[in-house]
Design a protein around this motif. Structure first.
Motif, mmCIF file in Angstrom:
data_model
loop_
_atom_site.group_PDB
_atom_site.id
_atom_site.type_symbol
_atom_site.label_atom_id
_atom_site.label_comp_id
_atom_site.label_asym_id
_atom_site.label_seq_id
_atom_site.Cartn_x
_atom_site.Cartn_y
_atom_site.Cartn_z
ATOM 1 N N ILE A 138 13.330 0.374 -32.644
ATOM 2 C CA ILE A 138 14.429 -0.557 -32.919
ATOM 3 C C ILE A 138 15.698 0.240 -33.180
ATOM 4 O O ILE A 138 15.651 1.441 -33.455
ATOM 5 C CB ILE A 138 14.129 -1.472 -34.138
ATOM 6 N N ALA A 139 16.837 -0.464 -33.102
ATOM 7 C CA ALA A 139 18.125 0.168 -33.408
ATOM 8 C C ALA A 139 18.308 0.187 -34.924
ATOM 9 O O ALA A 139 17.925 -0.759 -35.615
ATOM 10 C CB ALA A 139 19.252 -0.609 -32.750
ATOM 11 N N ASP A 140 18.889 1.253 -35.440
ATOM 12 C CA ASP A 140 19.148 1.400 -36.883
ATOM 13 C C ASP A 140 20.439 0.637 -37.215
ATOM 14 O O ASP A 140 21.521 1.031 -36.782
ATOM 15 C CB ASP A 140 19.279 2.879 -37.228
ATOM 16 N N PRO A 141 20.356 -0.462 -37.991
ATOM 17 C CA PRO A 141 21.564 -1.236 -38.300
ATOM 18 C C PRO A 141 22.564 -0.462 -39.171
ATOM 19 O O PRO A 141 23.759 -0.760 -39.169
ATOM 20 C CB PRO A 141 21.042 -2.470 -39.029
ATOM 21 N N SER A 142 22.107 0.563 -39.897
ATOM 22 C CA SER A 142 23.026 1.341 -40.738
ATOM 23 C C SER A 142 23.808 2.365 -39.924
ATOM 24 O O SER A 142 24.805 2.903 -40.402
ATOM 25 C CB SER A 142 22.260 2.046 -41.857
ATOM 26 N N GLY A 143 23.344 2.670 -38.707
ATOM 27 C CA GLY A 143 24.024 3.635 -37.861
ATOM 28 C C GLY A 143 23.676 5.081 -38.142
ATOM 29 O O GLY A 143 24.246 5.990 -37.553
ATOM 30 N N VAL A 144 22.741 5.349 -39.044
ATOM 31 C CA VAL A 144 22.338 6.719 -39.365
ATOM 32 C C VAL A 144 21.628 7.352 -38.166
ATOM 33 O O VAL A 144 21.829 8.519 -37.860
ATOM 34 C CB VAL A 144 21.432 6.746 -40.618
ATOM 35 N N ARG A 145 20.794 6.560 -37.481
ATOM 36 C CA ARG A 145 20.077 7.039 -36.302
ATOM 37 C C ARG A 145 20.751 6.438 -35.071
ATOM 38 O O ARG A 145 20.928 5.229 -34.999
ATOM 39 C CB ARG A 145 18.609 6.603 -36.381
ATOM 40 N N SER A 146 21.074 7.277 -34.114
ATOM 41 C CA SER A 146 21.750 6.775 -32.909
ATOM 42 C C SER A 146 20.720 6.262 -31.907
ATOM 43 O O SER A 146 19.617 6.810 -31.788
ATOM 44 C CB SER A 146 22.610 7.875 -32.279
ATOM 45 N N GLY A 147 21.063 5.211 -31.231
ATOM 46 C CA GLY A 147 20.167 4.630 -30.229
ATOM 47 C C GLY A 147 18.955 3.995 -30.881
ATOM 48 O O GLY A 147 18.993 3.532 -32.017
ATOM 49 N N LEU A 148 17.845 3.986 -30.156
ATOM 50 C CA LEU A 148 16.606 3.427 -30.689
ATOM 51 C C LEU A 148 15.862 4.493 -31.495
ATOM 52 O O LEU A 148 15.870 5.667 -31.138
ATOM 53 C CB LEU A 148 15.720 2.922 -29.556
ATOM 54 N N ALA A 149 15.219 4.057 -32.585
ATOM 55 C CA ALA A 149 14.452 4.983 -33.425
ATOM 56 C C ALA A 149 13.126 4.328 -33.795
ATOM 57 O O ALA A 149 12.983 3.102 -33.746
ATOM 58 C CB ALA A 149 15.238 5.331 -34.683
ATOM 59 N N GLU A 150 12.154 5.153 -34.189
ATOM 60 C CA GLU A 150 10.839 4.623 -34.554
ATOM 61 C C GLU A 150 10.859 4.030 -35.963
ATOM 62 O O GLU A 150 11.272 4.676 -36.924
ATOM 63 C CB GLU A 150 9.785 5.739 -34.509
ATOM 64 N N HIS A 151 10.409 2.787 -36.040
ATOM 65 C CA HIS A 151 10.268 2.094 -37.321
ATOM 66 C C HIS A 151 8.784 1.799 -37.499
ATOM 67 O O HIS A 151 8.115 1.391 -36.552
ATOM 68 C CB HIS A 151 11.089 0.797 -37.319
ATOM 69 N N CYS A 152 8.254 2.047 -38.693
ATOM 70 C CA CYS A 152 6.808 1.941 -38.921
ATOM 71 C C CYS A 152 6.456 0.906 -39.983
ATOM 72 O O CYS A 152 7.173 0.732 -40.964
ATOM 73 C CB CYS A 152 6.255 3.290 -39.374
ATOM 74 N N ARG A 153 5.317 0.259 -39.771
ATOM 75 C CA ARG A 153 4.641 -0.526 -40.810
ATOM 76 C C ARG A 153 3.401 0.283 -41.183
ATOM 77 O O ARG A 153 2.741 0.828 -40.300
ATOM 78 C CB ARG A 153 4.229 -1.898 -40.292
ATOM 79 N N TYR A 154 3.108 0.341 -42.484
ATOM 80 C CA TYR A 154 2.026 1.220 -42.920
ATOM 81 C C TYR A 154 1.362 0.654 -44.166
ATOM 82 O O TYR A 154 1.843 -0.308 -44.777
ATOM 83 C CB TYR A 154 2.572 2.623 -43.224
ATOM 84 N N THR A 155 0.242 1.256 -44.547
ATOM 85 C CA THR A 155 -0.414 0.967 -45.825
ATOM 86 C C THR A 155 -0.497 2.280 -46.591
ATOM 87 O O THR A 155 -0.607 3.355 -45.996
ATOM 88 C CB THR A 155 -1.835 0.390 -45.634
#
Length: 186
Positions: free
Chosen positions: A73-90
């Motif tokens: 997904i795209a980082d809405p804060s703008g810290v990561r440019s372009g698409l970056a990996e977002h994780c769900r975890y336990t």
């Protein structure tokens, strides 16, 4: 010229409510209270190891995270440019589940409760451990005028100096809440 008896009676009748109102407005504040009882309360929070779910950027996962699901997904804060990996975890976390208590009168020596904990190794889900410990020392107070009760928590040294049956003046607000800071230091 001597005052007449009627005039004196009228002045006396007028003076009584004025004195009563003055006493109410300018007299001593608070209530006279009596120490009804002294009690202690010891508590131990019991924590349990549980699986929690969370989400965050994959490059910032907490240690021990498992069951990771990744998406781009795209980082809405703008810290990561372009698409970056977002994780769900336990991840395994310690969470407060219940509180073990021991209480008693001042005549009994205070003691810590002995909670029955799950007999599992600490790294396993469902394991339990003793957490935060709290000590409370309470004075149970009763108004000598109208029978209203209050409880005040005090430091051990101050609590030990009071005896049951002792009286003192306690400040109380207009909502009938006791100001426990007004308990005299002895």
């Amino acid at each position: 010229m001597r005052p007449r008896p009627r005039r004196l009676a009228f002045l006396a009748l007028l003076l009584i409510p004025v004195l009563a109102l003055s006493w109410r407005l300018f007299g001593p504040r608070g209530f006279s209270v009596k120490v009804e009882a002294k009690t202690w309360l010891y508590e131990i929070e019991v924590e349990k190891r549980v699986l929690e779910t969370g989400s965050g950027w994959c490059d910032e996962l907490p240690p021990g995270a498992g069951g990771v699901e990744r998406r781009m997904i795209a980082d809405p804060s703008g810290v990561r440019s372009g698409l970056a990996e977002h994780c769900r975890y336990t991840v395994a976390e310690w969470r407060k589940r219940w509180v073990a208590q021991a209480s008693g009168p001042a005549t009994e020596p205070p003691r810590w409760p002995t909670p029955q904990l799950a007999d599992l190794p600490p790294e396993e889900i469902g394991a339990e451990r003793a957490g935060k410990r709290t000590q409370r020392y309470l004075l149970q107070l009763r108004s000598e005028r109208n029978g209203v009760d209050w409880n005040c928590q005090l430091p051990l040294e101050q609590w030990q100096r009071f005896q049951e049956g002792e009286s003192f003046r306690l400040m109380v607000d207009r909502f009938s809440t006791a100001n426990c800071a007004s308990v005299p230091v002895r």
